[in-house]
Design a protein around this motif. Structure first.
Motif, PDB file in Angstrom:
ATOM      1  N   GLU A 127       0.807  -1.308  -0.066  1.00 49.73           N
ATOM      2  CA  GLU A 127       0.142   0.194   0.179  1.00 49.73           C
ATOM      3  C   GLU A 127       0.992   1.171  -0.050  1.00 49.73           C
ATOM      4  O   GLU A 127       0.766   2.117  -0.759  1.00 49.73           O
ATOM      5  CB  GLU A 127      -0.871  -0.010   1.403  1.00 49.73           C
ATOM      6  CG  GLU A 127      -2.088   1.050   1.266  1.00 49.73           C
ATOM      7  CD  GLU A 127      -2.943   1.110   2.267  1.00 49.73           C
ATOM      8  OE1 GLU A 127      -2.217   0.485   3.498  1.00 49.73           O
ATOM      9  OE2 GLU A 127      -4.240   1.486   2.399  1.00 49.73           O
ATOM     10  N   ALA A 144       2.544   1.828  -3.501  1.00 52.30           N
ATOM     11  CA  ALA A 144       1.353   2.202  -4.172  1.00 52.30           C
ATOM     12  C   ALA A 144       1.413   3.683  -3.968  1.00 52.30           C
ATOM     13  O   ALA A 144       1.402   4.582  -4.970  1.00 52.30           O
ATOM     14  CB  ALA A 144       0.027   1.588  -4.153  1.00 52.30           C
ATOM     15  N   GLY A 200      -4.344  -0.426  -5.510  1.00 52.53           N
ATOM     16  CA  GLY A 200      -3.564  -1.609  -6.048  1.00 52.53           C
ATOM     17  C   GLY A 200      -3.823  -1.667  -7.458  1.00 52.53           C
ATOM     18  O   GLY A 200      -3.091  -2.011  -8.043  1.00 52.53           O
ATOM     19  N   LEU A 239      -0.866 -11.250  -7.301  1.00 51.25           N
ATOM     20  CA  LEU A 239      -0.700  -9.989  -7.820  1.00 51.25           C
ATOM     21  C   LEU A 239      -0.729 -10.232  -9.508  1.00 51.25           C
ATOM     22  O   LEU A 239      -1.257  -9.558 -10.304  1.00 51.25           O
ATOM     23  CB  LEU A 239       0.135  -9.034  -7.382  1.00 51.25           C
ATOM     24  CG  LEU A 239      -0.072  -8.494  -6.028  1.00 51.25           C
ATOM     25  CD1 LEU A 239       1.155  -7.720  -5.391  1.00 51.25           C
ATOM     26  CD2 LEU A 239      -1.327  -7.774  -5.913  1.00 51.25           C
TER      27      LEU A 239
END
Ligand SMILES: Nc1ncnc2c1ncn2[C@@H]1O[C@H](COP(=O)(O)OP(=O)(O)OP(=O)(O)O)[C@@H](O)[C@H]1O
Ligand SMILES: [Mg+2]
Lengths: 356, 154
Positions: free
Chosen positions: A62, A65, A74, A106
């Protein structure tokens, strides 16, 4: 190429976003969380380590990002990633699995290629990261191969002949304790705590490396193997026989410097000899002990004197210990040379060894 | 509390003979706890034991890997029914739970395996397992080692 790296082999959770363009690093965000509980005890609690990774990795992602795309989103991060890379071994299996599962999910969700990377191969590729000599030569590094890689950490001590990225042959390894283990355990016997390798190195700075003559195991032996358990025992006997001086600061500094000199002598002596015999063009350091200033200096000196044609290549000090940037760096070369791993199939391999 | 037979081991040759004797007593299912200070010779003993069991792979200190398992030699396996030697190091472990988290449960008590644990005193409840045997490692005066060996191993 923009690569997301994930590293959870042991007790460090780390994520990185590395961007390499035109043969050099144009962007690197790196986040690492060291598990405080292990620092406190010096040991590891495998189930706690795994639990911490599973709490920490999403938080790190997080934050990554936020740094990379300006918000904790995300999907937006996924659009800023071309390749997902994760260290899948060697290490603690429960810890490895947490990182690997994040990576595979992911990769599947973002529909990006996944590369499961060997943790040691990652350490080797810290030599291409910002601050290292090879940054700027990501796509033009052919002149350093074949290279002799000296991998030195708490769990590894080995020499690999590296013909190119992904091409390794093991020349020799420790027969008992790793070099970092020798630092940590002798430090423990000297009352410097555990793991006390870095504390020993600091103390050694003010000591006389010639004060005491500790053994240099296997230094004269023609094999490419190492052995450090005998040095550990020798230090133990020495401390026992000089117990009355164990409170003297100068004495301890001299012991630290002498122990470090013995370890470094063996590493450098054997690496230089193997490098000359194998006809390599460079000697590369990798792993946590590669941060040791004495090791770096002595390797440069010896190569400069005995084989001036062979280059010394050192990783940036900040990327010697476990990190995720090195995992991304290794994946850069894999993405250029082999098909991606299947996220459905890939597994953690706690005993994965390269070059055997 | 020290119990069992006391043996003086003068050097590595002596350690090798001792390990060979131990290898002959093993029936499978044993958990051997090795207890003694840094450099006492716990790993050196496991290296010799592995050799006596026909293991050709290099046995290194498992302090960082925590656990390493080896397939024993064919002849030894045929003779004893033991297939694997599992080498654990509890030096970095804090609790016995950690032992199970690294997979000790897959090997403990298994009739076709022998488990050896360095620093077994750090994961103490392990000594209450059936098939537990202890070897204590102490330092002698002259570079020798004084071993205290539970019955059943010698
Ligand atoms: N009689 C002996 N018995 C055992 N080891 C000996 C003996 N004499 C010398 N040694 C040496 O002592 C050292 C013992 O180191 P080893 O790493 O095996 O100890 P350890 O108990 O496993 O230590 P650690 O607690 O670090 O795991 C080896 O270098 C070995 O060669
Ligand atoms: Mg040991």
């Amino acid at each position: 190429m923009r690569i997301l790296g994930i590293e959870t082999s042991c007790d460090e959770s780390a994520v990185a976003l590395l961007e390499v363009r035109d043969g050099r690093t144009v962007g690197l965000e790196h986040l690492v969380a060291t598990q405080a509980i292990h620092a406190r005890y010096g040991g590891v609690v495998p189930e706690v380590a795994a639990r911490e990774h599973s709490v920490t990795v999403p938080l790190l992602l997080e934050s990554l990002a936020e740094r990379a795309v300006g918000r904790p989103d995300g999907r937006a991060l996924g659009q800023a990633v071309d390749v997902v890379a994760v260290a899948s071994g060697p290490g603690l299996v429960t810890s490895l699995k947490i990182g690997l599962d994040h990576g595979r999910v992911l990769a599947a969700a973002w529909d990006r290629p996944l590369f499961a990377v060997n943790h040691i191969e990652g350490h080797i590729h810290s030599n291409w990261l910002p601050g290292a000599e090879m940054d700027g030569a990501w796509d033009a590094d052919g002149d350093i191969f074949p290279a002799l890689v000296l991998v030195v950490s708490g769990g590894h001590t080995e020499m690999l002949l590296m013909a190119g990225h992904g091409q390794y042959r093991l020349l020799g390894a420790t027969r008992d304790d790793a070099a970092g283990e020798a630092f940590d355990k002798t430090a423990k016997m000297m009352g410097l705590g555990y793991p006390g390798g870095p504390a020993l190195a600091r103390l050694a700075e003010v000591g006389n490396p010639k004060a005491f003559d500790f053994p240099r195991p296997l230094l004269a032996d023609p094999s490419r193997d190492f052995s450090f358990s005998g040095l550990k025992t020798a230090v133990r006997y020495f401390l026992r026989d000089n117990a009355s001086r164990s409170g003297e600061r100068v004495f301890l500094a001299d012991v630290a410097a002498s122990v470090q000199a013995a370890i470094v002598d063996v590493l450098v002596g054997k690496a230089v000899r193997a490098a000359v015999e194998s006809g390599v063009r460079s000697v590369m350091l990798a792993g946590g002990v590669a941060a040791n200033a004495e090791l770096r200096q002595r390797l440069r000196e010896r190569l400069g004197k005995e084989a001036p044609g062979i280059r010394t290549i050192e990783p940036p000090v900040g990327y010697c210990t476990d990190n995720a940037a090195m995992v991304a760096a290794a994946a850069y070369f894999q993405a250029k040379s082999r098909p991606a791993d299947d996220w459905r199939m890939v597994q953690a391999d706690p005993h994965w060894e390269i070059g055997r | 509390m020290e119990r069992g037979k006391t043996v003086r081991i003068a050097d590595l040759d002596g350690l090798g003979s001792f390990a060979a004797e131990v290898s002959c007593r093993l029936r499978g299912g044993e958990t051997i706890g090795l207890v003694g200070d840094l450099g006492a010779g716990k790993t050196a003993f496991v290296q010799m034991l592995a050799r006596a069991m026909g293991i050709t792979e290099a046995v290194r200190s498992p302090t960082f890997t925590l656990m390493q398992c080896y397939g024993v030699g064919e002849e030894y396996s045929r003779r004893t029914g033991i297939g694997e030697l599992c080498h654990i190091d509890a030096y970095r472990l804090e609790t016995a739970d950690g032992l199970y988290a690294i997979g000790f449960g897959d090997y403990a008590g298994r009739k076709d395996a022998v488990t050896v644990i360095e620093w077994a005193d750090r994961v103490e409840p392990v000594s209450r397992l059936g098939g537990y045997r202890r070897i204590g490692f102490g330092f002698g005066q002259d570079g020798s080692r004084i071993l205290t060996v539970d019955p059943g191993l010698l």
